[in-house]
Enzyme design. Structure first.
Site, PDB file in Angstrom:
ATOM      1  N   THR A  87       0.850  -0.981  -0.072  1.00 44.02           N
ATOM      2  CA  THR A  87       0.162   0.048   0.061  1.00 44.02           C
ATOM      3  C   THR A  87       0.970   1.168   0.076  1.00 44.02           C
ATOM      4  O   THR A  87       1.753   1.213   1.102  1.00 44.02           O
ATOM      5  CB  THR A  87      -0.854  -0.012   1.155  1.00 44.02           C
ATOM      6  N   LYS A 162      -7.708   1.519  -3.105  1.00 41.40           N
ATOM      7  CA  LYS A 162      -7.548   1.066  -1.567  1.00 41.40           C
ATOM      8  C   LYS A 162      -7.627   2.121  -0.694  1.00 41.40           C
ATOM      9  O   LYS A 162      -7.959   2.023   0.492  1.00 41.40           O
ATOM     10  CB  LYS A 162      -5.633   0.543  -1.784  1.00 41.40           C
ATOM     11  N   LYS A 237      -1.348   5.095   8.725  1.00 42.05           N
ATOM     12  CA  LYS A 237      -0.773   5.387   7.523  1.00 42.05           C
ATOM     13  C   LYS A 237      -1.560   5.419   6.249  1.00 42.05           C
ATOM     14  O   LYS A 237      -1.416   6.241   5.547  1.00 42.05           O
ATOM     15  CB  LYS A 237       0.238   4.097   7.251  1.00 42.05           C
TER      16      LYS A 237
HETATM   17  P1  NAD Z   1       6.001  -5.615   7.399  1.00 40.19           P
HETATM   18  O1  NAD Z   1       6.812  -4.743   7.805  1.00 40.19           O
HETATM   19  O2  NAD Z   1       5.664  -6.913   7.957  1.00 40.19           O
HETATM   20  O3  NAD Z   1       6.910  -6.510   5.836  1.00 40.19           O
HETATM   21  C1  NAD Z   1       7.671  -5.410   4.999  1.00 40.19           C
HETATM   22  C2  NAD Z   1       8.953  -6.288   4.864  1.00 40.19           C
HETATM   23  O4  NAD Z   1       9.901  -5.447   3.786  1.00 40.19           O
HETATM   24  C3  NAD Z   1       9.842  -6.402   5.952  1.00 40.19           C
HETATM   25  O5  NAD Z   1      10.279  -7.743   6.042  1.00 40.19           O
HETATM   26  C4  NAD Z   1      11.185  -5.673   5.739  1.00 40.19           C
HETATM   27  O6  NAD Z   1      12.414  -6.348   6.039  1.00 40.19           O
HETATM   28  C5  NAD Z   1      11.132  -5.799   4.107  1.00 40.19           C
HETATM   29  N1  NAD Z   1      11.780  -4.676   3.348  1.00 40.19           N
HETATM   30  C6  NAD Z   1      12.010  -3.503   3.840  1.00 40.19           C
HETATM   31  N2  NAD Z   1      12.718  -2.565   3.099  1.00 40.19           N
HETATM   32  C7  NAD Z   1      13.099  -3.589   2.117  1.00 40.19           C
HETATM   33  C8  NAD Z   1      13.955  -3.525   0.846  1.00 40.19           C
HETATM   34  N3  NAD Z   1      14.573  -2.441   0.481  1.00 40.19           N
HETATM   35  N4  NAD Z   1      14.237  -4.769   0.363  1.00 40.19           N
HETATM   36  C9  NAD Z   1      13.847  -5.705   0.340  1.00 40.19           C
HETATM   37  N5  NAD Z   1      12.901  -6.040   1.678  1.00 40.19           N
HETATM   38  C10 NAD Z   1      12.785  -5.023   2.375  1.00 40.19           C
HETATM   39  O7  NAD Z   1       4.857  -5.223   6.598  1.00 40.19           O
HETATM   40  P2  NAD Z   1       3.313  -6.152   6.189  1.00 40.19           P
HETATM   41  O8  NAD Z   1       2.785  -6.203   7.230  1.00 40.19           O
HETATM   42  O9  NAD Z   1       3.864  -7.370   5.241  1.00 40.19           O
HETATM   43  O10 NAD Z   1       2.996  -4.912   4.990  1.00 40.19           O
HETATM   44  C11 NAD Z   1       3.504  -4.881   3.670  1.00 40.19           C
HETATM   45  C12 NAD Z   1       2.577  -4.001   2.919  1.00 40.19           C
HETATM   46  O11 NAD Z   1       1.268  -4.480   2.736  1.00 40.19           O
HETATM   47  C13 NAD Z   1       2.534  -2.511   3.501  1.00 40.19           C
HETATM   48  O12 NAD Z   1       2.454  -1.584   2.394  1.00 40.19           O
HETATM   49  C14 NAD Z   1       1.189  -2.452   4.235  1.00 40.19           C
HETATM   50  O13 NAD Z   1       0.512  -1.586   4.159  1.00 40.19           O
HETATM   51  C15 NAD Z   1       0.470  -3.410   3.353  1.00 40.19           C
HETATM   52  N6  NAD Z   1      -0.731  -4.053   3.804  1.00 40.19           N
HETATM   53  C16 NAD Z   1      -0.768  -4.542   5.219  1.00 40.19           C
HETATM   54  C17 NAD Z   1      -1.930  -5.169   5.823  1.00 40.19           C
HETATM   55  C18 NAD Z   1      -1.478  -5.863   6.976  1.00 40.19           C
HETATM   56  O14 NAD Z   1      -2.606  -6.517   7.628  1.00 40.19           O
HETATM   57  N7  NAD Z   1      -0.217  -6.037   7.739  1.00 40.19           N
HETATM   58  C19 NAD Z   1      -2.940  -5.425   4.948  1.00 40.19           C
HETATM   59  C20 NAD Z   1      -3.087  -4.894   3.673  1.00 40.19           C
HETATM   60  C21 NAD Z   1      -1.998  -3.949   3.359  1.00 40.19           C
END
Ligand code: NAD
Length: 290
Positions: A87, A162, A237
């Site tokens: 997102t 979204k 966010k």
């Molecule tokens: P998270 O923080 O658990 O995962 C993000 C991952 O990206 C981490 O493991 C981090 O180490 C990795 N990362 C960061 N920088 C990086 C880079 N330069 N190269 C490679 N890896 C890198 O977050 P999440 O909960 O998995 O969410 C991910 C996305 O999905 C976000 O944009 C969030 O808004 C969206 N989202 C989350 C949810 C939820 O319920 N968690 C629901 C819908 C959408």
């Protein structure tokens, strides 16, 4: 298919695992060095994408997406598809689409709804923006990771959908919580409040499916001491993204603005950080009118 998967966090790890389980070759990369069942770890992001037919990114925000896109787009094969499921702001999605169109790969912005449970169960909803060709190439992967994919329009349209959805969600959660707190003060039983509103014109997903009052309605984070679920800081966010988009598109969104300010207060100055976004109800319970 050979798939590169960048960002194996709470959402990315189960999504990548589902693609591997379905028989695809998945080469994953995460700066935190996360190991995922069935996914081979690459040493760098460029290594993960070099021979991929499709690359999926699931990253925290638009700045990180842009930095990763700078690295991987030049390394991707012409005709491969880059699917960003993070997102992020609409402007970042459009900037990456522009960069991809100059360099060769197809691009789809495809943020998701359904949370960690949906990612693990393969029941996410994808809202996608991009060309028909890009969407068609990504669709079989959406089918594995989710239950529904809506092609919303050109690049950026997925993020737009979204952000609008989640602005409604934030505003509605606040409305539901403040109405419960008012009902309490008027001496109305919470179960009766639920029974009426959930079948009347005030019904909503936040009331009917994710009720913020413990012990009322279907199981929800309220029944687990407001352990997220969907954390208040993630709601903040998304609300901030809605306000950024509203400013850049010159749209009047007073309720979205008010919801953003309230979640900001809750997360940054009160006890909202690390709690589910429905913990707005105990917040309102404690407060009086002034
Ligand atoms: P998270 O923080 O658990 O995962 C993000 C991952 O990206 C981490 O493991 C981090 O180490 C990795 N990362 C960061 N920088 C990086 C880079 N330069 N190269 C490679 N890896 C890198 O977050 P999440 O909960 O998995 O969410 C991910 C996305 O999905 C976000 O944009 C969030 O808004 C969206 N989202 C989350 C949810 C939820 O319920 N968690 C629901 C819908 C959408």
């Amino acid at each position: 298919m050979q798939i590169g998967f960048i960002g194996l966090g709470n959402m990315g790890a189960p999504m990548a695992a589902n693609l591997a389980k379905a028989g695809h070759q998945v080469l994953g990369f995460d700066t935190a060095g996360v190991a995922v069942d069935g996914v081979t770890q690459a040493g760098t992001a460029t290594e993960a994408v070099a021979s991929a037919d499709a690359v999926i990114t699931m990253l925290p925000n638009g700045a990180i997406l842009r930095a990763v896109a700078d690295q991987i787009i030049p390394a991707m094969a012409k005709g491969a598809v880059l699917i960003d499921c993070s997102t992020v702001d609409v402007d970042s999605a459009r900037a990456v689409a522009e960069q991809a169109s100059g360099a060769g790969p197809l691009f789809v912005d495809a943020p998701v709804s359904g949370g960690v449970g949906g990612a693990a169960g393969g029941t996410l909803t994808f809202m996608a923006g991009g060309s028909d060709d890009a969407f068609a190439k990504a669709a079989p992967l959406f089918d594995i990771m989710g239950q529904k994919a809506v092609h919303c329009g050109e690049a950026g349209a997925g993020q737009a959908a979204k952000i609008c959805n989640n602005m409604i969600l934030g505003v509605t959660m606040i409305a539901t919580c403040e109405a419960f707190a008012l009902a309490d003060k008027l001496g109305l039983d919470r179960q009766k409040m639920f029974d009426v509103v959930s079948t009347s014109s005030g019904y909503s997903w936040t009331m009917n499916a994710y009720c913020p009052a413990p012990g009322v309605g279907p199981q929800s984070p309220a029944d687990n001491d407001y352990t997220p679920g969907f954390a208040a800081e993630l709601m903040l966010k998304d609300l901030r993204l809605s306000q950024q988009a509203a400013s850049s598109a010159d749209a009047d969104t007073p309720m979205g603005q008010a919801a953003t300010a309230l979640y900001e207060q809750f997360v940054e100055n009160e006890d909202g950080l690390g709690r589910d976004f429905s913990a707005m109800l105990p917040r309102f319970e404690k407060r009086g009118r002034s």
